[in-house]
Design a protein around this motif. Structure first.
Motif, PDB file in Angstrom:
ATOM      1  N   ARG A  78       0.813  -1.217   0.000  1.00 20.69           N
ATOM      2  CA  ARG A  78       0.000   0.000   0.000  1.00 20.69           C
ATOM      3  C   ARG A  78       0.853   1.278   0.000  1.00 20.69           C
ATOM      4  N   GLY A  79       0.233   2.396   0.342  1.00 21.59           N
ATOM      5  CA  GLY A  79       0.930   3.688   0.301  1.00 21.59           C
ATOM      6  C   GLY A  79       0.746   4.344  -1.062  1.00 21.59           C
ATOM      7  N   PRO A  80       0.665   5.688  -1.074  1.00 22.83           N
ATOM      8  CA  PRO A  80       0.358   6.385  -2.326  1.00 22.83           C
ATOM      9  C   PRO A  80       1.381   6.183  -3.425  1.00 22.83           C
ATOM     10  N   VAL A  81       2.683   6.106  -3.080  1.00 22.89           N
ATOM     11  CA  VAL A  81       3.699   5.972  -4.135  1.00 22.89           C
ATOM     12  C   VAL A  81       3.595   4.592  -4.788  1.00 22.89           C
ATOM     13  N   THR A  82       3.597   3.556  -3.959  1.00 19.96           N
ATOM     14  CA  THR A  82       3.495   2.189  -4.487  1.00 19.96           C
ATOM     15  C   THR A  82       2.216   2.002  -5.293  1.00 19.96           C
ATOM     16  N   GLU A 262     -10.512  10.758  -2.052  1.00 18.04           N
ATOM     17  CA  GLU A 262      -9.571  11.140  -3.106  1.00 18.04           C
ATOM     18  C   GLU A 262      -8.120  10.863  -2.717  1.00 18.04           C
ATOM     19  N   VAL A 263      -7.820  10.794  -1.407  1.00 18.05           N
ATOM     20  CA  VAL A 263      -6.433  10.467  -1.035  1.00 18.05           C
ATOM     21  C   VAL A 263      -6.262   8.985  -0.661  1.00 18.05           C
ATOM     22  N   PHE A 264      -7.318   8.197  -0.826  1.00 18.86           N
ATOM     23  CA  PHE A 264      -7.196   6.770  -0.482  1.00 18.86           C
ATOM     24  C   PHE A 264      -6.375   6.041  -1.544  1.00 18.86           C
ATOM     25  N   ASN A 265      -5.605   5.042  -1.088  1.00 19.55           N
ATOM     26  CA  ASN A 265      -4.862   4.280  -2.083  1.00 19.55           C
ATOM     27  C   ASN A 265      -5.162   2.797  -2.079  1.00 19.55           C
TER      28      ASN A 265
END
Ligand code: KDG
Ligand code: MG
Length: 402
Positions: A78-82, A262-265
């Motif tokens: 997870r995490g926005p970059v990955t 919108e910020v969920f990844n």
């Protein structure tokens, strides 16, 4: 057929975009959006240094397996970059699959569930009369749904209020600009804004509003209750959503619909929100929530719990993401609404696409694949430009959420 090349393209036709382009041994290409506003180069490096080498030689048809390979295989989940990097690969592979099949991607997702994708535009202004004039422009353009944001008296800058009305761009500085925030002042102005909009435009128009993570649950509950008589389509991001339990408090006090995501990844960011029916719209996107494969999983979970879709569609999501979003939007049973902020002409030239707006709806391209390309020669003319989103402080100088 095998993947023979995977290339990251960073371009800034007015704002930064990161795009992954995959090429196969048959010469078929697919593209995916990998833009993470304000942190673009982290995803570019994740792709270039850690993902592209793993793609070479893989079968492009194995979309689910590639998704699992990159997700489980990273070990660090997870995490926005990955998840943005995985999304880019996934989106590009769906594009390739559509081109190979000779079908637009929505046909591979089950075909149309509707004729068009209802979208909302952004009306904003420093003052309420200015916002009303902006709403009128969207109504004239044929929009059936409009988001309204106005300046808060006494604050220098307010989220969602911009100089350029059509192409609002919040990542506007080489270092983060600093805004100030007063919840008390904000809570005074929003009911006045809704009252004025309903007074002038009546109740046929869908009216939305973005709180942008700035309230506590009880403050949001109070605002939702106050606005109920004006029947908002939704209140977006009332509170930061790390604490999913917080939304229960909002629910206990108001029937005003709530949108978030919108910020969920990943699906784990909203699993409780959806399962306990604490929200009405899930705003996760193709680019930040693991691509078409993972977002469809989120939408399917949502469908089981009466939650509809309302994907983020700001200018920092490229036309590649918008194209992919529209294929999902037109196909899923529980579509709600799609945000649509228009891109500048320069962006549209770099990303020629087949989707189009008519009569309040967006229509996905009928071309095989996603129906969007990147003009690499043109893209090369717009080098990367560092740009940050603003930060926000309370009147006493404490850090707050932007
Ligand atoms: O990159 C951040 C923007 O996409 C975000 O601030 C826009 O909240 C937003 C929205 O609802 O479009
Ligand atoms: Mg928002």
């Amino acid at each position: 057929m095998r993947i023979t090349d995977a290339k990251v393209i960073v371009t800034s036709p007015g704002r930064n975009f990161v795009t992954l382009k995959i090429t196969t041994s048959d010469g078929v290409t697919g593209i995916g959006d990998a833009t993470l506003n304000g942190r673009e180069l982290a995803v570019a490096s994740y792709l270039r240094d850690h993902v592209c080498p793993l793609l070479i030689g893989r079968d492009p048809a194995r979309i689910e397996d590639t998704w699992q390979y990159l997700y489980r295989g990273a070990y660090w989940r997870r995490g926005p970059v990955t998840m943005t990097a995985i999304a880019a690969v996934d989106t590009a592979l769906w594009d390739i699959k559509g081109k190979v099949a000779g079908l637009p991607v929505y046909q591979l997702l089950g075909g149309r569930s509707r004729d068009g994708v209802t979208v909302y535009g952004h009306a904003n202004g420093e003052t309420i009369p200015e916002v009303l004039d902006e709403v009128a422009k969207y109504v004239d353009l044929g929009y059936r749904a409009v988001r309204v944001q106005c300046g808060v008296p006494g604050l220098d800058a307010t989220y969602g209020v911009s100089g350029d009305k059509m192409f609002y761009e919040p990542a506007d500085a080489r270092l983060p600009s600093e805004a100030t925030w007063s919840t008390e002042r904000y809570l005074r102005v929003v009911p006045e804004l809704f009252a004025a909009v309903r007074d002038r435009f009546g109740y046929d128009l869908h009216v939305l509003h973005d709180i942008h993570h700035r309230l506590t649950p009880i403050e949001a509950a109070g605002l939702g209750a106050r606005l109920q008589e004006y029947r908002p389509f939704w209140l977006e991001d009332p509170v930061p959503a790390e604490l999913q339990d917080g939304f229960r408090l909002i629910r206990q006090h108001t029937t005003t619909p709530i949108a978030v995501g919108e910020v969920f990844n990943s699906i784990w960011d909203c699993e409780q929100l959806i399962r306990e029916q604490l929200i009405d719209y899930i705003r996760a996107t193709v680019v930040h929530a693991g691509g078409i494969t993972h977002l469809r999983r989120i939408f399917d979970l949502a469908a089981l719990h009466h939650v509809r879709t309302g994907s983020h569609g700001a200018t920092d999501l490229s036309p590649v993401c918008m194209s992919a979003a529209l294929h999902l939007d037109i196909a899923v049973p529980n579509f709600g609404i799609q945000e649509y902020m228009r891109h500048t002409e320069a962006t549209d030239e770099v990303f020629p696409h087949g989707y189009h707006f008519a009569d309040g709806y967006l229509h996905p391209s009928e071309e095989p694949g996603l129906g969007v390309e990147i003009d690499e020669r043109l893209a090369a003319r717009y080098p990367y430009e560092p740009a940050y989103l603003p930060v926000n402080r309370l009147m006493d100088g404490s850090m707050h959420n932007w």
